[in-house]
Design an enzyme around this catalytic site. Structure first.
Site, short mmCIF file in Angstrom:
data_model
loop_
_atom_site.label_atom_id
_atom_site.label_comp_id
_atom_site.label_asym_id
_atom_site.label_seq_id
_atom_site.Cartn_x
_atom_site.Cartn_y
_atom_site.Cartn_z
N ASP A 19 5.94 2.19 1.87
CA ASP A 19 5.02 1.08 2.12
C ASP A 19 4.36 1.34 3.47
O ASP A 19 5.01 1.27 4.52
CB ASP A 19 5.81 -0.23 2.13
CG ASP A 19 4.92 -1.45 2.27
OD1 ASP A 19 3.77 -1.31 2.75
OD2 ASP A 19 5.38 -2.56 1.94
N HIS A 20 3.04 1.59 3.45
CA HIS A 20 2.36 1.98 4.67
C HIS A 20 2.19 0.82 5.65
O HIS A 20 1.80 1.03 6.80
CB HIS A 20 0.98 2.57 4.35
CG HIS A 20 0.65 3.79 5.16
ND1 HIS A 20 0.96 3.88 6.50
CD2 HIS A 20 0.05 4.96 4.84
CE1 HIS A 20 0.56 5.05 6.97
NE2 HIS A 20 0.01 5.73 5.98
N ARG A 21 2.51 -0.40 5.23
CA ARG A 21 2.52 -1.52 6.18
C ARG A 21 3.73 -1.39 7.11
O ARG A 21 3.68 -1.81 8.27
CB ARG A 21 2.61 -2.86 5.44
CG ARG A 21 1.44 -3.17 4.53
CD ARG A 21 1.71 -4.45 3.74
NE ARG A 21 2.92 -4.34 2.93
CZ ARG A 21 3.43 -5.34 2.21
NH1 ARG A 21 2.83 -6.52 2.21
NH2 ARG A 21 4.53 -5.16 1.49
N PRO A 34 0.84 -1.21 0.00
CA PRO A 34 0.00 0.00 0.00
C PRO A 34 0.88 1.26 0.00
O PRO A 34 1.53 1.57 0.99
CB PRO A 34 -0.80 -0.14 1.31
CG PRO A 34 0.03 -1.02 2.18
CD PRO A 34 0.77 -1.94 1.28
N VAL A 37 5.82 1.61 7.28
CA VAL A 37 6.15 2.98 7.68
C VAL A 37 4.86 3.73 8.00
O VAL A 37 3.97 3.84 7.17
CB VAL A 37 6.92 3.71 6.55
CG1 VAL A 37 7.28 5.12 6.98
CG2 VAL A 37 8.16 2.92 6.16
#
Length: 473
Positions: free
Chosen positions: A443-445, A267, A447
Site C-alpha cells: 500500500d503506497h500510502r 494504491p 510504504v
C-alpha cells in the site's frame, strides 16, 4: 413449550449465512450445546450448537438455503421449567426488599447475538451515546411482525405536554442524523452512485440497507436470482447446455467484495526480485536430517515465512494499517502472518497469531496445521481475522510471478514463485542453480518505494544466503 432459534450473527457482523447441513432431524432429542448444523458464513464454516435441550420440532430451512441473520431456522419443544428456577420460569426475580418483580426472560444465545427478550426475537443491545438532555430510546418487546417493523421512539421522561413539544422541537433541530445501517461495500456503492444512504429505505434485517436497496433506489436494474444450471447430482453441466450459472455466495462473495475494496481503496505498488535460493534448499535438506526437525514438514515457504518475519523487524512500515476514520497509521508490534490458501470453498487467508515469536520448528508446525485445517474446511472466523501481513505461494501452481492483491487492512503481501533450475551467474561462471522470483505488493500510502525495496531485498538476501541472518538480528 415451543422455542424458536434464530440465525445468530456469530460475532462477525455478517448479514446472512448458508445452511450447509443439518446434524439433526425432526423428532431428535438434543442436549444443550450439541452441534445441530453446519453453516457457512462469508468467511468460514461454523458448527452451530443447540441453545436448548429438548426435541427438534421443525427445521425451517433446508441445506443450501441462504438465511438472513435473525430469521428462525429451527424450533424446539422444551420443558416448561427448562432454564431456571420456578420463579424464573414464571418471569419473576427478586427485587429490592426481597419482593418478587417481573423480569423479561432471556433465551440462550451465541457470541455476537445478544440477549434476546422472549417474544421479541431480537437482541437487546446497549444504546448508543446520546447528547446531554436527550433521552435514550425505549426498547420494547415486539408483539408481532408489525411491532418488529415499527421504529423505536425516544421520549423524555415525566414532562408536560408543553415541555414535551418544546423538547421534541429542539431535538428535531439539533439531533444529528444517525448513520444508516449498511455494510462497507454498500456504502461504497452508494458513494459511487452519488446517493445519500439516509434517503434509502432498508429492507434487510433490522432495517439494514442492502445492495439491492441501493440499486433499486438509484434506478439501476436489479438482476433476479438465477438458479444453478446443470446436473443436480454431479454439479456439472448437462448435455446441450451452453452456459452454467452459479450463485455468488459464501467465501466467493466475500472474497470478491474484499478484493474490490482493496483494489480501489489502497494504491497498490508491486516490485519483483529474482533470487538464487540454492543455499536455502541445501539448508532445508540439512535441517530435515536434524533431530530438532524430526517429523516436521519443511518447505521453501517455511524459510520464506521466517525471512519475512525477520525483515519486518527491520522494516516495520510493512506491518501496519491505514486507519481512515481516525486518520492514523497503526504500526503493529506483533505479526499475525496470513497465508493465502486455496480450498474447495474458495480462497481464504487464515493467519498465524504472533508468528514473529515462534522459533523455526514451531513456525513450520503452525504452517502445516494451518494448511491442513484450511483444506478440511475447518478454519474458524477467528483464524481469518486480525492478520497484519500475508504470503501467497503461487509457486505451487507452477507460476513464476504475479501481482498479488493486498488483503484488506494490510500494508503488504509477498508472492512466492516456483523454484526452477536455471542457468545463473555463480562465482564468475554460468551454472545451473535453483532460482525463484519474489513479488511484493504494498500500500503506497503506508510504504514508500525505498521501504518496500529494502524489505524485499532483505528477504532476498536471507533466501540467497541464510547466513546473512547473523548480520540482521
Amino acid at each position: 413449550m415451543i422455542k424458536e432459534f434464530r440465525l445468530p450473527d456469530l460475532g462477525e457482523g455478517l448479514t446472512e449465512s448458508e445452511i450447509l447441513s443439518w446434524k439433526v432431524d425432526v423428532g431428535d432429542t438434543v442436549s444443550l450445546n450439541q452441534v445441530i448444523a453446519e453453516v457457512e458464513t462469508a468467511k468460514a464454516v461454523v458448527e452451530l450448537p443447540s441453545p436448548f435441550a429438548g426435541v427438534i420440532k421443525e427445521l425451517h430451512e433446508q441445506p443450501g438455503s441462504v438465511v438472513e441473520v435473525g430469521k428462525p431456522i429451527v424450533s424446539f419443544e422444551v420443558a416448561d421449567d427448562a432454564g431456571g428456577s420456578p420463579a424464573e420460569a414464571a418471569g419473576l426475580s427478586e427485587g429490592l426488599g426481597g419482593q418478587p418483580v417481573e423480569t423479561p426472560k432471556r433465551e440462550p444465545n451465541l457470541v455476537g447475538y445478544g440477549a434476546v427478550v422472549e417474544g421479541s426475537g431480537r437482541p437487546v443491545r446497549r444504546p448508543r451515546n446520546f447528547a446531554q438532555g436527550q433521552a435514550a430510546p425505549v426498547v420494547q418487546p415486539a408483539g408481532g411482525a408489525a411491532a418488529e417493523a415499527a421504529p423505536v421512539e425516544a421520549v423524555p421522561a415525566e414532562t408536560s405536554p408543553v415541555e414535551t413539544k418544546a423538547t421534541e422541537t429542539k431535538a428535531t433541530e439539533t439531533k444529528p442524523a444517525e448513520r444508516p445501517r449498511s455494510t462497507p461495500p454498500v456504502r461504497k456503492l452508494a458513494k459511487d452512485l452519488g446517493l445519500d444512504l439516509v434517503q434509502v429505505p432498508g429492507t434487510g434485517p433490522g432495517g439494514l440497507i442492502t445492495r439491492e436497496d441501493v440499486l433499486e433506489f438509484s434506478g439501476h436494474a436489479v438482476e433476479p436470482a438465477t438458479h444453478v444450471q446443470g446436473s443436480a447430482s454431479s454439479g456439472g453441466p448437462t448435455a446441450g447446455e451452453r452456459e452454467t450459472r452459479t450463485p455468488i455466495k459464501g467465501v466467493r462473495k466475500h472474497t470478491a467484495a474484499a478484493m474490490v475494496q482493496s483494489a480501489f481503496t489502497a494504491p497498490h505498488a508491486t516490485e519483483f526480485l529474482t533470487v538464487d535460493v540454492t543455499p536455502s534448499l541445501e539448508l532445508l535438506a540439512k535441517l530435515k536430517d536434524s533431530r530438532t526437525f524430526a517429523g516436521v514438514k519443511l518447505t521453501p515457504l517455511t524459510l520464506a515465512a521466517k525471512a519475512l518475519l525477520i525483515a519486518v523487524r527491520r522494516n516495520p512500515a510493512l506491518n501496519s494499517r491505514w486507519d481512515e476514520e481516525n486518520q492514523e497509521i497503526v504500526t503493529f508490534n506483533y505479526v499475525n502472518l496470513g497465508i493465502a490458501a486455496a480450498t474447495p470453498r474458495g480462497l481464504t487467508v487464515p493467519n498465524i497469531k504472533d508468528a514473529d515469536a515462534l522459533p523455526l520448528p514451531q513456525l513450520a508446525q503452525a504452517l502445516t496445521a494451518l494448511a491442513e485445517t484450511a483444506r478440511a474446511g475447518k478454519t474458524t472466523p477467528a483464524d481469518l481475522s486480525g492478520g497484519t501481513i500475508s504470503i501467497t505461494n503461487i509457486g505451487v501452481f507452477g507460476i513464476d510471478a504475479g501481482t498479488p492483491i493486498l488483503n484488506p487492512g494490510e500494508a503488504a503481501i509477498l508472492g512466492l514463485g516456483a523454484v526452477r533450475t536455471m542457468p545463473w551467474e555463480y562465482r564468475g561462471e554460468v551454472a545451473l542453480r535453483q532460482v525463484l522470483t519474489l513479488s511484493l505488493s504494498f500500500d503506497h500510502r503506508l510504504v514508500d518505494g525505498e521501504q518496500g525495496s529494502r524489505f524485499l531485498a532483505d528477504i532476498g538476501a536471507i533466501l540467497a544466503e541464510p547466513g546473512m541472518v547473523l548480520t540482521m538480528v
